[in-house]
Design an enzyme around this catalytic site. Structure first.
Site, PDB file in Angstrom:
ATOM      1  N   THR A   1       0.712  -1.304   0.059  1.00 38.22           N
ATOM      2  CA  THR A   1      -0.130  -0.157   0.112  1.00 38.22           C
ATOM      3  C   THR A   1       1.038   1.304   0.149  1.00 38.22           C
ATOM      4  OG1 THR A   1      -1.946   1.159   0.911  1.00 38.22           O
ATOM      5  CG2 THR A   1      -0.297   0.488   2.544  1.00 38.22           C
TER       6      THR A   1
ATOM      7  N   CYS B   1      -2.714   7.496   8.042  1.00 43.37           N
ATOM      8  CA  CYS B   1      -3.342   6.015   8.253  1.00 43.37           C
ATOM      9  C   CYS B   1      -2.485   5.165   8.675  1.00 43.37           C
ATOM     10  CB  CYS B   1      -3.825   5.624   6.609  1.00 43.37           C
ATOM     11  SG  CYS B   1      -5.105   6.892   5.816  1.00 43.37           S
TER      12      CYS B   1
ATOM     13  N   HIS C   1      -5.547  -1.190   5.148  1.00 41.22           N
ATOM     14  CA  HIS C   1      -5.185   0.233   5.212  1.00 41.22           C
ATOM     15  C   HIS C   1      -6.396   1.122   5.810  1.00 41.22           C
ATOM     16  CE1 HIS C   1      -3.268   3.700   2.634  1.00 41.22           C
ATOM     17  NE2 HIS C   1      -3.858   4.199   3.516  1.00 41.22           N
TER      18      HIS C   1
END
Lengths: 209, 164
Positions: free
Chosen positions: B26, B32, B49
């Protein structure tokens, strides 16, 4: 995502906000640089978060981004995003030093400070014209500058929105510096992302609801 | 990094599961958190995520489970079990949770650290041990996990890359 339907007329109004706001910002920038700045016709998109990163260059792309929150009668997020190449060109123009590069740690602080000031001027002129147009009270926070991956920066601006939706309405206006031979040097994007409860306030202020 | 399989990409507020020799990645984590849960014997790994600490922050009825730490960790474990991983074998590695900017409303202030705390709380509930983490700070991260080696590669703009 909202309790009323967004029609093409609403999108046209948001486009007009991009036109007026970025138009004023482009004028301010043109005066600052004493050069011609071109503003492109704004795009208003309803996009997923991932598509929002793509509009700004891709989640992993390194960019120079100025970010601020809008408070007052409406709330939202604003970004001015430049690729690193464009940020370098911009600072070279501004400080009249063709050797400037953000990669050079000795002078990067000067560039960051100049870019921060640019953010102040551009976001201030964008938002004051938006305030005049809508007669809404709009108070921007002091802009912050970050040089990092697009995903890391833009996602922070999506946090507030993400409580309401997985999609975002973004008013995207691109500006470029036009050269006489028809090419352009640097280009930047203004992204205005109203928080969903503010759509209604904006449309009401303009008498379209 | 040597690769002999496909890379599966996970977007923001999303999750997926891979088996070796695939890897999972990711990009552009800021506040995040990227959570990897893996079963090193079955060589299966899942990546989540997470964007927000708790589904109680959601202001609509329709919920994307992968967006929140509480619903996301649960959903990832269920997904891994379906794919053949055993929950009691699962281990965790995580990265992200940076504080990219210093301001925010009361809901979003310190969102990065709060995401990290919320993910860890869920891991405690499921008794999943944390083997490695690279969290906090003020920088963006791109991560990629290889189930073959159980290594998490973390890339930043100014501090290079490392395997944890």
């Amino acid at each position: 995502m909202t309790n009323f339907e967004i029609t093409p007329m609403h999108l046209d109004i948001l486009k007009e906000i991009g036109n007026i706001g970025a138009g004023n910002a482009a004028t301010a920038l043109s005066q600052l640089l004493q050069q011609k700045i071109e503003m492109h016709v704004p795009d208003v998109h309803l996009v997923s978060f991932e598509e929002m990163f793509e509009l700004a260059g891709g989640a992993e792309q390194v960019s120079a981004s100025i970010f601020l929150r809008i408070e007052g009668d409406i709330t939202g997020t604003m970004f001015f995003i430049l690729s690193m190449e464009s940020a370098n060109l911009f600072i070279r123009n501004l400080i009249q030093d063709p050797t400037f590069d953000f990669e050079n740690e000795a002078t990067a602080a000067i560039g960051a400070s100049a870019l921060q000031e640019l953010g102040n001027i551009l976001s201030g002129s964008y938002l004051s014209s938006l305030s005049d147009f809508t007669r809404l009270n709009i108070y921007p926070t002091v802009p912050s500058l970050a040089i990092d991956m697009v995903g890391a920066i833009v996602s922070f601006g999506l946090v507030e929105l993400s409580q309401y939706s997985d999609e975002v309405i973004v008013i995207d206006t691109r500006i470029t510096q036009g050269l006489e031979d028809g090419t352009s040097t640097f280009a930047g994007h203004f992204f205005l992302l109203p928080d969903p409860p503010s759509y209604e306030v904006i449309f009401k202020s303009l008498g379209v609801m | 990094m040597f690769r002999n399989g496909d890379v599966v990409r996970v977007g923001i507020a999303d999750m997926n599961v891979v088996k070796a020799p695939q890897t999972i990645r990711t990009s552009g984590l800021g506040s995040c958190v990227g959570l990897v849960l893996y079963d090193s014997y079955a060589q299966i790994a899942g990546l989540l995520h997470v964007m927000l600490p708790s589904s109680s922050l959601g202001k609509t009825d329709r919920i994307n489970v992968a967006k929140f730490a509480d619903t996301g960790v649960k959903a990832l474990i269920e997904r891994l079990e379906t794919e053949g991983a055993r929950t009691r074998m699962l281990k965790a590695k995580l990265a992200g949770g940076a504080q990219m900017f210093q301001f925010g409303s009361s809901d979003t202030a310190r969102i990065g650290p709060r995401n990290v705390e919320a993910v860890k709380e869920q891991l405690r509930n499921y008794r999943i041990p944390i083997i490695a983490e690279d969290t906090g700070g003020t920088k963006g991260r791109t991560i990629e996990f290889d189930p073959t080696t159980s290594l998490l590669n973390v890339r930043t703009v100014n501090e290079g890359t490392k395997d944890i």
